[in-house]
Design a protein around this motif. Sequence first.
Motif, short mmCIF file in Angstrom:
data_model
loop_
_atom_site.label_atom_id
_atom_site.label_comp_id
_atom_site.label_asym_id
_atom_site.label_seq_id
_atom_site.Cartn_x
_atom_site.Cartn_y
_atom_site.Cartn_z
N LEU A 1 0.89 -1.31 0.15
CA LEU A 1 0.00 -0.04 -0.08
C LEU A 1 0.78 1.31 0.34
O LEU A 1 0.61 2.32 -0.64
N ARG A 2 2.08 1.21 0.61
CA ARG A 2 2.71 2.46 0.85
C ARG A 2 3.46 2.60 -0.64
O ARG A 2 3.58 3.79 -1.09
N ALA A 3 3.85 1.67 -1.27
CA ALA A 3 4.32 1.76 -2.82
C ALA A 3 3.31 2.25 -3.65
O ALA A 3 3.50 3.09 -4.50
N ALA A 4 1.96 1.79 -3.54
CA ALA A 4 1.19 2.32 -4.09
C ALA A 4 0.67 3.83 -3.90
O ALA A 4 0.43 4.70 -4.80
N ALA A 5 0.98 4.08 -2.77
CA ALA A 5 0.41 5.72 -2.32
C ALA A 5 1.59 6.37 -2.89
O ALA A 5 1.21 7.57 -3.31
N ARG A 6 2.93 5.89 -2.93
CA ARG A 6 3.84 6.98 -3.36
C ARG A 6 3.60 7.21 -4.60
O ARG A 6 4.01 8.40 -5.09
N VAL A 7 3.24 6.19 -5.40
CA VAL A 7 2.83 6.48 -6.85
C VAL A 7 1.79 7.38 -6.98
O VAL A 7 1.99 8.47 -7.73
N TYR A 8 0.95 7.51 -6.05
CA TYR A 8 -0.38 8.42 -6.03
C TYR A 8 0.27 9.56 -5.86
O TYR A 8 -0.51 10.63 -6.15
N ILE B 1 -0.15 13.15 -8.00
CA ILE B 1 -0.99 14.55 -7.26
C ILE B 1 -0.08 15.45 -7.67
O ILE B 1 -0.53 16.84 -8.05
N ARG B 2 1.35 15.41 -7.50
CA ARG B 2 2.16 16.40 -7.39
C ARG B 2 2.52 16.78 -8.88
O ARG B 2 2.55 17.94 -9.23
N ALA B 3 2.35 15.93 -9.92
CA ALA B 3 2.46 16.10 -11.18
C ALA B 3 1.18 16.73 -11.72
O ALA B 3 1.43 17.84 -12.55
N ALA B 4 -0.04 16.34 -11.09
CA ALA B 4 -0.87 17.30 -11.53
C ALA B 4 -1.16 18.70 -11.12
O ALA B 4 -1.69 19.70 -11.74
N GLU B 5 -0.45 18.92 -9.96
CA GLU B 5 -0.23 20.22 -9.38
C GLU B 5 0.93 21.06 -10.09
O GLU B 5 1.17 22.18 -9.75
N GLY B 6 1.76 20.34 -10.77
CA GLY B 6 2.89 21.14 -11.76
C GLY B 6 3.99 21.02 -10.74
O GLY B 6 4.97 22.04 -10.93
N VAL B 7 4.17 20.26 -9.59
CA VAL B 7 5.22 20.33 -8.78
C VAL B 7 6.34 19.30 -9.15
O VAL B 7 6.11 18.20 -9.43
N ASP B 8 7.47 19.86 -9.39
CA ASP B 8 8.72 18.97 -9.62
C ASP B 8 9.09 18.05 -8.64
O ASP B 8 9.35 18.52 -7.37
N GLY B 9 9.24 16.91 -8.93
CA GLY B 9 9.95 15.99 -7.78
C GLY B 9 9.07 15.37 -6.85
O GLY B 9 8.23 16.13 -6.31
#
Length: 352
Positions: A333-340, A344-352
């Motif tokens: 679940l943690r691995a999947a949550a990290r992908v999630y 989210i960060r990509a949708a926000e336009g946040v790098d890294g």
Amino acid sequence: MTDHSQSTVPEPTGRIVLLTTSHRVAPGVLSWPAWQVLHAADRVLCADPGHPQLPYLREAGVEVEHAAPDAHELVEACAGGRTVVVLPGGEGDRRLTDGLARLAGSGRVSMPGLELLPGSYDLPGARLLDLVQVMDRVRRECPWTSRQTHRGLAKYAIEEAYELVEAIEAGDREELREELGDVLLQVVFHARIAEEGLPADGEGDGDGDRDEEGDEGDGAGTLGAFSIDDVAGALVEKLIHRHPHVFGDAEAETPEDVHAHWQRTKAVEKQRESVTDGVPVGQPGLALAAKLAGRARAGGVAVELPRGEGIGYELLELAARAEAEGVDPETALRAAARVYREAIRAAEGVDG
């Protein structure tokens, strides 16, 4: 024709031996080569009259001169092939070693042989002794550390364990080393508090502070005092007892054999009434569900998963299925949550 030239034999230059010792090894416990050199030396010099090795050297019949020669004087002391042993202080003698290096580099001086001889040296784990000493001093002298209790520190043990897991899953070696140190600190900290035999549930207001009077209570619920050595000693005994295939006559060819040994030994040690005994119910829900399912399966307890309405029962079924398939549901679940999280960060336009 007679050759009147005479060949000159260079004068022996002698030997300088810098004899180092570790403060983590008891004074007087020196290697055999060190004792041989000390007894055979022409002179033994030590600038520190309070050097911890001196009483033991005197008892062994080694004469030590209190002297702090510079590099030139030390080279001259070796003239004629003499051996001079120098006992540096705990921090070494930078002045002397730098001076010897400059003389050797000048090319103008016939240098004696220079040898660095460890009279005693650290074994693996020796720095843990430093950790225990530092923790003891901090506990006595730090206004915050001196007031902490087992209960007040409990939250930090949980936090540090999670940070360690995060470092492992991230594959960051530097972070892993630091987080292992933080977890080790919790062990040493709690053991140091336990030396004082304080009440088992701590004192104060639950935030790690002692009562203002410094009262340790009337003894009700008090732990017997123990130290880090007691913790380590019990762990050593446990490891030896649970590894008869390493320290005894038992045989184990596969990891499954080892696991079977482990389970049989634990069953004898714990004398549990239920396979669920010893499972901490305060752990995260998925981990708890998987642990219970694993205990039931390993113990051969035929029990159906409880059925009910709601997401909780669905998660229970998923956790049990993951455990049966050899998957840690918390890790998955943690691995999947990290992908999630990255999505989210990509949708926000946040790098890294």
